[in-house]
Write a protein that holds these residues in place. Structure first.
Motif, mmCIF file in Angstrom:
data_model
loop_
_atom_site.group_PDB
_atom_site.id
_atom_site.type_symbol
_atom_site.label_atom_id
_atom_site.label_comp_id
_atom_site.label_asym_id
_atom_site.label_seq_id
_atom_site.Cartn_x
_atom_site.Cartn_y
_atom_site.Cartn_z
ATOM 1 N N ASN A 34 34.543 -17.226 -0.339
ATOM 2 C CA ASN A 34 33.455 -17.878 0.379
ATOM 3 C C ASN A 34 33.735 -19.350 0.583
ATOM 4 O O ASN A 34 33.395 -19.924 1.604
ATOM 5 C CB ASN A 34 32.130 -17.695 -0.355
ATOM 6 N N LEU A 38 34.056 -21.605 4.096
ATOM 7 C CA LEU A 38 33.295 -22.816 4.362
ATOM 8 C C LEU A 38 34.170 -24.047 4.490
ATOM 9 O O LEU A 38 33.869 -24.955 5.242
ATOM 10 C CB LEU A 38 32.257 -23.044 3.255
ATOM 11 N N ASN A 52 32.430 -14.711 9.765
ATOM 12 C CA ASN A 52 32.288 -15.281 8.441
ATOM 13 C C ASN A 52 33.223 -16.460 8.209
ATOM 14 O O ASN A 52 33.471 -16.852 7.071
ATOM 15 C CB ASN A 52 32.548 -14.210 7.369
ATOM 16 N N ILE A 65 27.084 -22.823 8.905
ATOM 17 C CA ILE A 65 26.298 -22.075 7.918
ATOM 18 C C ILE A 65 25.611 -20.876 8.562
ATOM 19 O O ILE A 65 25.612 -19.776 8.000
ATOM 20 C CB ILE A 65 25.267 -22.996 7.244
ATOM 21 N N ILE A 68 27.792 -18.047 8.881
ATOM 22 C CA ILE A 68 28.063 -17.385 7.607
ATOM 23 C C ILE A 68 26.930 -16.420 7.246
ATOM 24 O O ILE A 68 27.160 -15.281 6.828
ATOM 25 C CB ILE A 68 28.238 -18.421 6.487
ATOM 26 N N ILE A 69 25.690 -16.856 7.391
ATOM 27 C CA ILE A 69 24.555 -16.046 6.942
ATOM 28 C C ILE A 69 24.142 -15.000 7.973
ATOM 29 O O ILE A 69 23.259 -14.188 7.710
ATOM 30 C CB ILE A 69 23.337 -16.934 6.606
ATOM 31 N N ALA A 360 19.852 -15.294 4.443
ATOM 32 C CA ALA A 360 21.067 -14.523 4.183
ATOM 33 C C ALA A 360 20.740 -13.167 3.568
ATOM 34 O O ALA A 360 21.326 -12.143 3.925
ATOM 35 C CB ALA A 360 21.995 -15.314 3.262
ATOM 36 N N VAL A 367 25.896 -16.221 0.441
ATOM 37 C CA VAL A 367 26.560 -17.512 0.604
ATOM 38 C C VAL A 367 26.749 -18.122 -0.773
ATOM 39 O O VAL A 367 26.020 -17.794 -1.714
ATOM 40 C CB VAL A 367 25.718 -18.458 1.488
ATOM 41 N N ILE A 371 26.304 -24.082 -1.442
ATOM 42 C CA ILE A 371 26.596 -24.231 -0.013
ATOM 43 C C ILE A 371 26.170 -25.583 0.532
ATOM 44 O O ILE A 371 26.822 -26.167 1.390
ATOM 45 C CB ILE A 371 25.932 -23.090 0.785
#
Length: 606
Positions: A34, A38, A52, A65, A68-69, A360, A367, A371
Motif C-alpha cells: 500500500n 501511495l 490502485n 487517495i 486508492i479507495i 474505503a 488504505v 494515509i
C-alpha cells in the motif's frame, strides 16, 4: 472494537493486495504494498491494477487517495441517490410557477350575473357579456374594463371608447374577473387576481425567488466553509421540506412572496451544498459529468411537472405533488459523510482519515492507517475570505469574467423557462418538449464533455443557443407560423441550459478547495442579479405591444448569452487537471494545456 477493526483492515488489505500482485504477502508486506501505491509513482509497473496506483511521488493529493479507495463503488451509488433526490426537489421548486403562475384567459365579471363564468353557457349570459364587456379587434373580450350600468363621468379610471361590437361609453376598470379553466382549473393568478394592474405582481413573485437565491448564495458559501458541507446539506433539506409543503397553503400576496423567497433561498442552499460535496468526493473525470447529470435530472423533472400539471390542473394539489421528494432527500442526507477535503483544510486530520476509511470500507477497499501522513499538512488554519481571491489584476479579471457569465446564464436559462407560458400554443406540450430537449442534450453531453476542452465546449453550447434565440425574429418578419418561434426558442433554451452546468464544473475547478464554497457561493450570488431581472425580461411580451413584442425576451437573452460566451475564451482551461487546494496553487501551478495522466475510463458517480 479495535480488534474487530484491525481484523477488517487486515482482511481488506489481503483483498486489495490481490489487485497489486499475484502472491499472498504477509501483513508487513501488505503495508509495504500500500505504501508503494501511495509513495512511489515511478514503480507503477509493479501494479497490475492501475486503479490502485498513485501517479506522483512526494506528497499525495486527494486525486491519488480517491483512486486508492475506489471511485465506482457503493459510496458513489449512495452519492448518486442523494444527488438525484436533492436535485429533484430543487428543480420542482425552481420553476413550478410556470404552471402555478401562468396567466389564464380572463375578462371582467358581469355585475348582474351571480354565477358568471368565462365560458358562455346560456343565451342570457351571452347577452349580458355583450352588454357589459367591450370587445377588441381580434374578437376577444377586453380583459380589464367594463361598461357600467350608469356611466360615471367623474370616475378617474373611466375613459370613453368605441369598440368593435358597437358599444361605447365610459369604460371602468373592474375589480372582479372570471377565468378560463381549460388550462388550469385554478392557480395562484386566478386565486389572488394577479391580472390587469396587478399583473406586475406575478413578476415580483418570480423576482422574490431570485432574491432568496441571492441571499442563499451569499450565506451558504461562508456557512459551508465555516461549519462544514454536511451540516449545510441536512439543514437545507429540513427547510426545503417545510417550505415545499407550506407553499401549497399560501392565502394572500404577502404569504406568496415570502413562500417564493424561502423556496429560492433553500433551493439554492441545497443545490450548492450537494454540488460542493459532489465535486470534492469525485475524481477529475467524474467532476465534469456531475453537472451534466444534474441537468439530465432537471430535464426529467420538467417532464414529470408537465405530466402532473396536465393531470391535476389545481395549484394546491400540484405543489403537494412537488413536495414529496423532500422527505426522501432529508432521510438520505443523514448518510452523507463530511468532505475529507474540507476537514483537511481545517487541519482536522484524524476526522478526515476516519471519513476516508469509511468510504474505503463501503467500496470494499482498504488504505494504510497513516494515509494522511502521505499528504502535505494544511497551512490554511486562518480564515478564508473572498478578498484573498482578488490578490492581483489577473485573478480579478478571471473572477469578473466568471461573474458576468453566471449573471448571463442564470438570466437566460430561467428567463427562457418562465417565457414558456407566454409563447403561445399548448403550455403542457411546450414545457414537456423543453424538458425532453434538456434531458437529451444533457445525456449526449455527458458522453462528450470529457473529450473536449471545457471552455470551448461551454462556448459552443452557449453561442449556439444565443444564435437560436436571436433568430426568432425571422419567423415574425417572414410571417411564418407560431410554431417556428416556439421551436427556435426551445432549441435556444436547451442549448443554453446545456451550457449552464458546464459553468458550474468549470468554476468549481478554477477555485481552490480552501475557497471553493465561498467562490461558488459568490458566483451563485452574482448570478441572481440576472435572475432578479429575468422575470421582467420574460414578461416583455406582456408589457409591450407590437409585431416584435413576442420575441423581445429571446432577443435580449440571446444578445447577453453571446457576450458572455465570447468573454469565457479569455480564461484558462481546466479539463483533466487536479483541483487546486490553495490560492497559492493557482498562482504557482497555473492550469496548463497538458492533459493529466489520470485514468480516463471513469464514469459518473457509478
Amino acid at each position: 472494537m479495535q480488534g474487530n477493526e484491525q481484523e477488517m483492515t487486515e482482511r481488506g488489505s489481503q483483498g486489495d493486495i490481490k489487485d497489486v500482485g499475484k502472491f499472498s504477502p504477509s501483513d508487513t508486506q501488505e503495508e509495504e504494498a500500500n505504501s508503494l501505491i501511495l509513495n512511489n509513482g515511478k514503480q507503477q509497473q509493479n501494479c497490475h491494477d492501475q486503479e490502485n496506483c498513485a501517479g506522483d511521488s512526494g506528497n499525495k493529493t486527494f486525486e491519488d487517495i480517491f483512486h486508492i479507495i475506489g471511485h465506482n463503488g457503493r459510496f458513489q451509488i449512495m452519492l448518486l441517490v442523494i444527488v438525484i433526490l436533492t436535485n429533484v426537489i430543487v428543480e420542482l421548486q425552481n420553476v413550478n410557477t410556470v404552471f402555478t403562475l401562468t396567466t389564464p384567459k380572463h375578462r371582467c365579471k358581469v355585475p348582474d350575473l351571480e354565477q358568471d363564468s368565462y365560458a358562455i353557457d346560456s343565451e342570457r349570459q351571452a347577452q349580458l357579456v355583450d352588454r357589459y364587456i367591450p370587445k377588441v379587434k381580434d374578437g376577444g373580450y377586453k380583459k380589464c374594463h367594463i361598461l357600467p350600468t350608469i356611466p360615471n363621468v367623474n370616475d378617474t379610471k373611466s375613459s370613453t371608447a368605441v369598440f368593435n361590437n358597437g358599444t361605447s361609453g365610459n369604460v371602468t376598470e373592474c375589480s372582479e374577473w372570471v377565468y378560463d379553466k381549460t388550462v388550469m382549473k385554478e392557480n395562484l393568478v386566478s386565486k389572488l387576481d394577479l391580472v390587469c394592474e396587478r399583473t406586475v405582481i406575478r413578476s415580483h413573485v418570480n423576482m422574490m425567488l431570485f432574491g432568496g437565491k441571492m441571499a442563499a448564495a451569499f450565506l451558504q458559501g461562508y456557512f459551508s466553509d465555516l461549519f462544514g458541507r454536511r451540516p449545510s446539506l441536512i439543514i437545507s433539506c429540513c427547510g426545503m421540506l417545510v417550505t415545499a409543503v407550506g407553499s401549497a397553503f399560501v392565502f394572500d400576496t404577502i404569504s406568496l412572496l415570502i413562500s417564493r423567497f424561502m423556496a429560492g433561498f433553500l433551493a439554492t442552499y441545497l443545490y450548492l451544498s450537494i454540488y460542493v460535496l459532489g465535486i470534492e468526493f469525485l475524481t477529475i473525470q467524474q467532476r465534469s459529468l456531475l453537472s451534466m447529470f444534474t441537468r439530465l435530472i432537471f430535464g426529467i423533472c420538467d417532464l414529470y411537472m408537465a405530466l402532473m400539471a396536465y393531470l391535476l390542473r389545481d395549484w394546491q394539489y400540484l405543489l403537494l405533488a412537488f413536495a414529496w421528494p423532500a422527505v426522501f432527500a432529508l432521510v438520505s442526507s443523514w448518510f452523507m459523510p463530511e468532505s475529507p477535503r474540507w476537514l483537511i483544510s481545517k487541519n482536522r486530520v484524524e476526522q478526515a482519515e476516519k471519513q476516508i476509511q469509511r468510504i474505503a470500507k463501503m467500496n470494499g477497499k482498504t488504505v494504510p492507517k497513516d494515509i494522511m501522513q502521505q499528504m502535505g499538512k494544511s497551512n490554511e488554519k486562518a480564515k478564508h475570505t473572498m478578498l484573498q481571491l482578488f490578490g492581483d489584476v489577473k485573478l480579478t479579471i478571471r473572477w469578473t469574467i466568471l461573474y458576468i457569465n453566471w449573471i448571463v446564464m442564470c438570466m437566460s436559462a430561467y428567463g427562457l423557462a418562465f417565457n414558456i407560458s407566454n409563447m403561445g400554443g399548448n403550455i403542457f406540450i411546450n414545457f414537456a418538449i423543453s424538458g425532453l430537449l434538456d434531458a437529451v442534450v444533457s445525456f449526449v453531453n455527458s458522453f462528450v464533455v470529457n473529450k473536449f476542452s471545457r471552455k470551448y465546449f461551454y462556448f459552443s453550447c452557449s453561442a449556439f443557443g444565443a444564435v437560436a434565440c436571436i433568430l426568432t425574429f425571422l419567423p415574425i418578419v417572414l410571417d411564418a407560423p407560431t410554431w417556428c418561434v416556439v421551436a427556435l426558442s426551445l432549441i435556444g433554451k436547451a442549448s443554453i441550459v446545456a451550457a449552464y452546468p458546464l459553468l458550474y464544473t468549470y468554476s468549481a475547478e478554477l477555485y481552490p478547495t480552501t475557497h471553493r464554497g465561498i467562490g461558488l457561493g459568490s458566483c451563485s450570488m452574482m448570478s441572481r442579479i440576472g435572475g432578479l431581472v429575468s422575470p421582467y425580461i420574460a414578461d416583455l411580451s406582456v408589457f409591450f405591444n407590437g409585431k416584435m413584442a413576442s420575441v423581445l425576451p429571446q432577443l435580449v437573452f440571446g444578445a447577453c448569452a453571446i457576450t458572455g460566451a465570447l468573454l469565457i475564451l479569455i480564461l484558462p482551461e481546466t479539463s483533466g487537471k487536479e483541483l487546486p487546494e490553495t490560492v497559492d496553487d493557482i498562482r504557482e501551478k497555473p492550469h496548463s494545456s497538458e492533459k493529466s495522466n489520470m485514468p480516463e475510463e471513469e464514469t459518473v458517480l457509478a
